[in-house]
Design a protein around this motif. Structure first.
Motif, mmCIF file in Angstrom:
data_model
loop_
_atom_site.group_PDB
_atom_site.id
_atom_site.type_symbol
_atom_site.label_atom_id
_atom_site.label_comp_id
_atom_site.label_asym_id
_atom_site.label_seq_id
_atom_site.Cartn_x
_atom_site.Cartn_y
_atom_site.Cartn_z
ATOM 1 N N GLU A 364 0.830 -1.196 0.000
ATOM 2 C CA GLU A 364 0.000 0.000 0.000
ATOM 3 C C GLU A 364 0.872 1.257 0.000
ATOM 4 N N GLU A 365 1.918 1.236 0.802
ATOM 5 C CA GLU A 365 2.842 2.374 0.832
ATOM 6 C C GLU A 365 3.581 2.518 -0.493
ATOM 7 N N ALA A 366 3.910 1.395 -1.114
ATOM 8 C CA ALA A 366 4.554 1.448 -2.430
ATOM 9 C C ALA A 366 3.628 2.090 -3.456
ATOM 10 N N GLY A 367 2.324 1.785 -3.358
ATOM 11 C CA GLY A 367 1.348 2.420 -4.243
ATOM 12 C C GLY A 367 1.271 3.916 -4.020
ATOM 13 N N TYR A 368 1.333 4.340 -2.753
ATOM 14 C CA TYR A 368 1.330 5.768 -2.448
ATOM 15 C C TYR A 368 2.582 6.440 -3.001
ATOM 16 N N LEU A 369 3.714 5.756 -2.910
ATOM 17 C CA LEU A 369 4.959 6.282 -3.483
ATOM 18 C C LEU A 369 4.807 6.535 -4.970
ATOM 19 N N VAL A 370 4.285 5.553 -5.688
ATOM 20 C CA VAL A 370 4.130 5.694 -7.141
ATOM 21 C C VAL A 370 3.211 6.867 -7.474
ATOM 22 N N ALA A 371 2.103 6.978 -6.756
ATOM 23 C CA ALA A 371 1.165 8.080 -6.995
ATOM 24 C C ALA A 371 1.830 9.430 -6.729
ATOM 25 N N SER A 372 2.665 9.482 -5.719
ATOM 26 C CA SER A 372 3.362 10.727 -5.387
ATOM 27 C C SER A 372 4.383 11.091 -6.455
ATOM 28 N N VAL A 373 5.084 10.088 -6.996
ATOM 29 C CA VAL A 373 6.044 10.347 -8.073
ATOM 30 C C VAL A 373 5.302 10.827 -9.321
ATOM 31 N N GLU A 374 4.167 10.198 -9.621
ATOM 32 C CA GLU A 374 3.370 10.633 -10.773
ATOM 33 C C GLU A 374 2.923 12.081 -10.604
ATOM 34 N N GLN A 375 2.506 12.441 -9.414
ATOM 35 C CA GLN A 375 2.100 13.817 -9.140
ATOM 36 C C GLN A 375 3.290 14.768 -9.286
ATOM 37 N N MET A 376 4.448 14.341 -8.796
ATOM 38 C CA MET A 376 5.659 15.160 -8.913
ATOM 39 C C MET A 376 6.010 15.403 -10.377
ATOM 40 N N VAL A 377 5.921 14.371 -11.186
ATOM 41 C CA VAL A 377 6.244 14.500 -12.614
ATOM 42 C C VAL A 377 5.297 15.488 -13.291
ATOM 43 N N CYS A 378 4.017 15.428 -12.943
ATOM 44 C CA CYS A 378 3.052 16.393 -13.505
ATOM 45 C C CYS A 378 3.424 17.821 -13.129
ATOM 46 N N GLN A 379 3.845 18.021 -11.902
ATOM 47 C CA GLN A 379 4.251 19.356 -11.454
ATOM 48 C C GLN A 379 5.518 19.812 -12.176
ATOM 49 N N LEU A 380 6.450 18.896 -12.384
ATOM 50 C CA LEU A 380 7.697 19.245 -13.072
ATOM 51 C C LEU A 380 7.446 19.564 -14.541
#
Length: 396
Positions: A364-380
């Motif tokens: 579950e935490e790994a899934g949250y990590l992936v979602a956070s990286v995806e969000q970071m990429v959108c911001q970048l």
């Protein structure tokens, strides 16, 4: 917001068994184990029992287990100690072989010895960050006395072909083989039959900080780096840290007992995160996939000018995710020496993120990590578009 710690390559929490041993032994065995009185003898006995326990687990002799302050000292002792002993005995300058991706505690030993007149070959790696045994063979010289190649790279997780290199060097009794096992130990199986010198760090495997060991086979001649006592067979003087030694032995025992179970879970984490991040076009995956890498490390970079590791570390920290870009010993460097050796690409080398897991991280935490990286990429991506628009308007 609870933090999601994903920097286990830098340091791990104490294993419960190691923690309990550390607390109990700190109360019981505070006497100096070099003292001649009964309490000193009791402390010394506990140290030797730990040495015997570790030797049995690693299938080496107890006299081949040297306790140190950690991996940096062990690596320095293995490399500089061996080289200086050989130079003292022969009066000549030797040749040693290292790789370009070694931890700084090995790499900088090579740089220092080169200044002292030692011939040092730094071997290249391929795009996956792996040393070729052929390049080791081609680099051997008549005066080669040492080859040092790590087991698992601390930034990318790339597994080096140490068995093949060991078999290559084994018929040459004048050439010693050192393996920095810090990131591989407890994660991947390793045989020490073909290894002459092997490094382990306590706080990477659930043991305390400030303790490590060097396996040095009996046939090895090695000069000490420190002087002032006869502890550790006269190789490493100084008052023995009894609680840390006992706690390290417990952490090593736990690592052996739990290795298979941990590996299965780490593989599940790695597969989930790798498959999702590899599908993001803006990211470059710097870690090869298992079995070419250990599943507890995953490294990626962002393809975009002006984006740095420090920027992404801060962005992920705002989501409660604690990551790094390089080894903690090299954390102030703007570019990764390891990734430059692999890619010769400054953009990739200055925008890397290292994720390192342990068995307590959930899917579950790994899934949250992936979602956070995806969000970071959108911001970048939005930032890059904004920067380009600003640049265009200024030029107009």
């Amino acid at each position: 917001m609870n933090s999601l710690y994903l920097d286990y390559c830098a340091s791990t929490p104490l294993h419960p068994r190691a923690f309990q041993t550390l607390m109990d032994s700190s109360k019981l065995y505070y006497a100096n184990p070099s003292s001649m009185h009964e309490m000193g003898f009791e402390a010394s006995l506990r140290v030797e029992e730990s040495r015997e326990q570790i030797a049995r687990l690693l299938q080496v002799k107890a006299t081949e287990v040297i306790f140190t302050s950690g991996a940096t000292e062990s690596n320095n002792l293995a490399i500089i100690g061996v080289v200086r002993a050989w130079m003292k005995r022969t009066g000549r300058n030797p040749h040693i072989i290292l790789s370009e991706i070694e931890h700084s505690s090995v790499y900088q030993c090579g740089k220092q010895l080169a200044k002292e007149g030692v011939e040092v070959s730094f071997l290249p790696v391929n795009r996956q960050g792996i040393v070729s045994p052929v390049s080791v063979k081609e680099s051997l010289q008549a005066n080669t006395i040492l080859v040092s190649v790590m087991h698992v790279n601390n930034e990318t997780g790339a597994v080096q072909p140490i068995a093949e290199i060991g078999e290559l060097v084994k018929p040459m009794p004048h050439v010693l083989f050192h393996v920095d096992g810090v990131q591989g130990f407890g994660k991947l199986p390793v045989e020490l039959d073909y290894i002459d010198l092997y490094t382990v760090s306590g706080h990477k495997i659930g043991g305390p900080k400030g303790i490590g060991l060097l396996i040095a086979k009996e046939h090895i001649e090695m000069d000490p780096l420190l002087y002032g006592g006869e502890q550790e067979l006269g190789i490493r003087p100084g008052t023995t840290n009894v609680p840390a030694v006992l706690s390290l032995a417990e952490a090593i025992a736990a690592a052996f007992e739990e290795q298979q179970k941990k590996f299965k879970h780490l593989m599940a984490l790695h597969d989930l995160v790798y498959s999702r991040l590899a599908g993001i076009s803006e990211l470059v995956m710097n870690s090869p996939q298992p079995p070419l890498s250990s599943p507890h490390i995953l490294n990626f970079s962002y393809q975009g000018r002006g984006i740095t590791s420090a920027m992404m570390i801060r962005m992920l920290a705002k989501q409660g995710i604690i990551v790094s870009s390089q080894s903690a010993c090299s954390s102030k460097a703007k570019q990764s020496r390891v990734l430059m050796a692999m890619t010769q690409d400054e953009m990739i080398s200055s925008s890397s993120i290292r994720l390192s897991f342990n068995e307590t991280v959930t899917l579950e935490e790994a899934g949250y990590l992936v979602a956070s990286v995806e969000q970071m990429v959108c911001q970048l991506k939005s930032k890059n578009k904004f920067d380009l628009l600003q640049k265009y308007q200024m030029n107009s």
